[in-house]
Design an enzyme around this catalytic site. Structure first.
Site, short mmCIF file in Angstrom:
data_model
loop_
_atom_site.label_atom_id
_atom_site.label_comp_id
_atom_site.label_asym_id
_atom_site.label_seq_id
_atom_site.Cartn_x
_atom_site.Cartn_y
_atom_site.Cartn_z
CD GLU A 195 85.66 30.27 38.93
OE1 GLU A 195 84.67 29.97 38.24
OE2 GLU A 195 86.44 31.17 38.65
CE LYS A 246 80.44 22.12 34.48
NZ LYS A 246 79.01 22.00 34.34
CG ASP A 275 73.34 21.43 37.55
OD1 ASP A 275 73.43 21.76 36.36
OD2 ASP A 275 72.79 20.38 37.93
CE1 TYR A 335 80.95 30.96 33.94
CE2 TYR A 335 79.57 30.47 35.84
CZ TYR A 335 79.81 30.39 34.48
OH TYR A 335 78.92 29.76 33.67
CE LYS A 376 79.93 18.15 33.79
NZ LYS A 376 79.10 17.31 32.99
CB CYS A 429 71.69 -6.87 9.08
SG CYS A 429 70.99 -5.21 9.22
CB CYS A 477 69.16 -5.44 5.15
SG CYS A 477 70.90 -5.68 5.52
CB CYS A 516 74.82 -4.46 8.56
SG CYS A 516 74.01 -4.49 6.96
CB CYS A 566 71.75 -1.96 5.31
SG CYS A 566 70.87 -2.07 6.87
S1 IVH Z 1 83.69 28.78 33.03
C1 IVH Z 1 84.64 29.16 28.28
N1 IVH Z 1 82.98 28.52 35.52
O1 IVH Z 1 79.52 24.97 33.07
C2 IVH Z 1 83.65 28.52 29.21
N2 IVH Z 1 81.55 27.60 33.87
O2 IVH Z 1 80.46 22.89 31.18
C3 IVH Z 1 83.71 29.19 30.53
N3 IVH Z 1 79.51 26.60 34.76
O3 IVH Z 1 78.79 26.60 30.04
C4 IVH Z 1 82.87 28.53 31.52
N4 IVH Z 1 79.92 27.02 36.88
O4 IVH Z 1 77.37 27.17 32.10
C5 IVH Z 1 82.66 28.25 34.24
N5 IVH Z 1 82.48 28.42 37.78
C6 IVH Z 1 82.16 28.16 36.52
C7 IVH Z 1 80.96 27.49 36.16
C8 IVH Z 1 80.71 27.22 34.82
C9 IVH Z 1 79.06 26.49 36.01
C10 IVH Z 1 78.83 26.08 33.56
C11 IVH Z 1 78.73 27.05 32.42
C12 IVH Z 1 79.43 26.41 31.27
C13 IVH Z 1 79.40 24.97 31.66
C14 IVH Z 1 80.57 24.26 31.03
#
Ligand code: IVH
Length: 672
Positions: A113, A115, A117, A222, A310, A404, A407, A422, A427
């Protein structure tokens, strides 16, 4: 029109409006012009005005409340909202796949999926009605932002599944809304939001839901929290079912049967990311099969069945003006680069850790250098490299001091370590850092003793050791800058309360090398008192599950120090608790009633909270899990238990009611 007719008309209008809204906001495929929607909404409004007794909370007219809230109330998540472990490259993904395969019988398949933001939220439905929406907060306790979330048009106010369910996802602000919002703010001379995530978070933290309503937020769902609804075998089926219930899911998810396919998906989105109309910061990879997810389980912070890849961080150029040195809690000297402020991944960066002397040499970093910086994992600023071609010749090489900076004692480099240390246990810089750790949330949790106050206390010599925290007096505190009567009283109360903490908090707070919060808990549970731990031999320590050689060594060494013996006796005299207060390890005997048993709680429990029931079952040796399978031994069904109850019946698993559970718990706890 009489009331009966109005009721029917209202019902019909709501249904059609919900359908239009679903097509527009969730499916992104409107079937009627906006004007038609507006007209029908207006018609509904008029009817509801004429028959106000027919207004219900889930009517499309009721999304925006008219009164601002006084504040947000806290919401305890019955199932914690965890975060995810990170992967930064292909190797990390292969490692994840290997761990997942080793932890399951058949090789898992995955769902990838985007991710998103934004801001994690949890939406709770009871009897088919949206009853509560909350933020993640610290994962255990969040804030109730129901009225703001109700303004998000893609969140259904009612659904057809009447079981208690929580769906979780990400609230976010699409690019166009973000640009529009910042433009308007600029025109009004208001401060701009650094990025869409901050804008979304800021909007959901407004007490007046009208503001959230005006910000065009959206959500992608999700995951699940508490879930009494239809039991499904895979994450992908859940996503499909979400859509069926009217929840907005991100359309770009994909099933992948191998980690190579996962990597292809990642590569595709690394390129295609700019085409989206919302921000993503990576790809989430999840094991699809729910039974396998459960088999893999969780660490303290995150599931073992998912990982977040990431995207590589944005890199920018700036100048390194200086190198500052700091002394850490364990005496390690850390050099920090002072940079000309630059914007990286949404925030301004002016400092970056250089970690140690070797790294400075390796990268040949000099004062005055033109450098490239990025944020590792989009969070931690880092100097990537020097742009040597742009040097002017005026750059100054840097070498670490021999003494240090706090100290003046001589610094040493321990065998096999890159860090300079140190070694002076007194200290002041080390003591100060140690104290910051001691009062922190997972340690003694003393609110009101922030870094600024602590450094004042050291400067004024009001504190020299940890024990001095418990000797602080009201008058002395009042004499400090920016400390009023109220903050002093609160601080003293927090200090007093911390004396009652269970042993593991103190143990973690003392900052023994290699002993993190989890190991501290294990040790406290095993040894129960500080004295017994202090007298434990290396062999006794190493025999404890999850305590390794380094940890055992560090504990033995720590308690052998004369300063430690003195410190502990002082703390004891000052009234600090030194015993473990959590569920007893001794109680979890092999023959405890629930030993080796897996128990599922379902439905609404009246006499205890889920958390309490879970803790008490665990104290009697049981394991509480979230879904019913062949390996479940007992299902405890409260009010309105749903599909888990049915599944237990199908699988012939003993079903208890709440009273049965209560009787057994009480009878067994009595015996202890
Ligand atoms: S699953 C048990 N799916 O990313 C945790 N998280 O770094 C389940 N996020 O806290 C999270 N898109 O806020 C999941 N497709 C996605 C996501 C997602 C964004 C965020 C979410 C989570 C954070 C984790």
């Amino acid at each position: 029109m009489d009331k009966q007719q109005a009721q029917e008309k209202i019902q019909a209008l709501r249904e059609v409006l919900n359908q239009y809204s679903y097509e527009y906001h969730v499916l992104d495929k409107p079937t009627v012009p906006d004007a038609e929607y507006d007209e029908k909404l207006q018609e509904l409004r008029q009817l509801e005005e004429a028959f106000p007794e027919l207004i219900t909370a889930d009517s499309p007219t009721q999304r925006v409340g008219d009164k601002p809230l006084e504040g947000f109330t806290k919401v305890e998540h019955s199932i914690p909202m965890l975060s995810l472990g990170n992967a930064f490259n292909e190797q990390d993904l292969h490692d994840f796949a290997r761990r997942a395969s080793q932890g399951t019988d058949t090789p898992p398949t995955y769902v990838c999926e985007l991710k998103i933001d934004g801001l994690a939220v949890s939406l709770r439905y009871e009897n088919g009605q949206f009853v509560q929406g909350s933020t993640r907060g610290d994962g255990t306790v969040g804030e109730d932002i129901t009225s703001n979330l109700r303004t998000i048009n893609s969140i259904p106010l009612s659904i057809k599944d009447k079981h208690t369910i929580e769906v979780r996802g990400e609230a976010y602000m699409p690019h166009q809304s973000f640009l529009k919002l910042n433009k308007a703010r600029e025109e009004n001379g208001e401060e701009l939001f650094a990025n869409p995530r901050n804008a979304a978070a800021g909007s959901l933290r407004q007490l007046d839901p009208k503001i959230a309503a005006s910000r065009s937020l959206d959500v992608f769902l999700y995951g699940v929290g508490e879930w009494e609804g239809k039991q499904l075998a895979s994450h992908s089926e859940r996503l499909t079912y979400f859509k069926e219930l009217g929840f907005k899911t991100n359309p770009e998810w994909k099933k992948c049967s191998t980690i190579e396919e996962v990597i292809d998906y990642i590569n595709y989105w690394t390129e295609a990311r700019p085409n989206l109309n919302y921000e993503i910061d990576g790809i989430v990879v999840k094991v699809d099969n729910i039974a396998q997810q459960e088999e893999l389980g969780y660490t303290a912070k995150s599931p073992r069945w998912a990982i977040a890849y990431k995207f590589p961080a944005e890199e920018v150029m700036t100048t390194l003006r200086d190198i500052e040195l700091s002394v850490g809690r364990t005496g390690v000297i850390t050099p920090t680069a002072i940079l000309d402020p630059v914007k990286v991944a949404g925030t301004t960066v002016q400092r970056a850790s250089l970690h140690n002397e070797d790294l400075i040499r390796e990268k040949d970093i000099r004062i005055g250098d033109p450098v490239v910086v990025k944020k590792a994992g989009d969070i931690i600023p880092e100097v990537v490299r020097v742009i040597t071609e742009k040097r002017t010749g005026n750059e100054q090489p840097f070498s670490m001091p021999t003494e240090c900076p706090a100290c003046d004692s001589e610094l040493v480099r321990l065998d096999g370590e890159v860090a300079l240390r140190c070694m002076n246990p007194n200290c002041p810089a080390q003591l100060q850092e140690g104290l910051i750790h001691f009062v922190s949330r997972n340690a003694m949790n003393i609110d009101g003793l922030g870094e600024k106050v602590i450094s004042q206390l050291f400067r004024e010599k009001l504190i020299q050791t940890i024990a001095d925290v418990y000797r602080l007096e009201r008058e002395a505190l009042l004499s400090l800058e920016r400390m009023g009567e109220k903050s002093v009283d609160n601080l003293l109360r927090a200090i007093e309360a911390s004396k009652e903490n269970s042993l593991e908090k103190l143990l973690f707070g003392l900052g023994i090398r290699f002993i993190g919060a989890k190991a501290a808990k294990t040790l406290a549970m095993e040894f129960e008192t500080m004295d017994q731990l202090a007298n434990a031999t290396y062999d006794a320590l190493i025999a404890v599950d999850e305590i390794g050689e380094k940890m055992a060594d560090a504990v033995v060494q720590y308690f052998a120090e004369e300063e430690v013996v003195t410190l502990l006796s002082e703390l004891r005299e000052l009234g600090v608790n030194m015993t473990y207060k959590g569920p007893k390890k001794a109680a979890i005997a092999e023959d405890a009633v629930f030993s080796g048993k897996t128990i599922v709680l379902t439905g609404k429990l009246e006499q205890f909270t889920r958390q309490e029931a879970k803790e008490r079952i665990e104290a009697l040796g049981g394991k509480v899990t979230g879904s019913v399978s062949k390996s479940t031994d007992i299902v405890v069904a409260g009010e309105a238990a749903g599909s888990k109850y049915e599944k237990a019946q199908q699988l012939n698993i003993p079903i208890w009611d709440e009273a049965q559970l209560k009787n057994i718990l009480e009878a067994e706890e009595e015996k202890q």
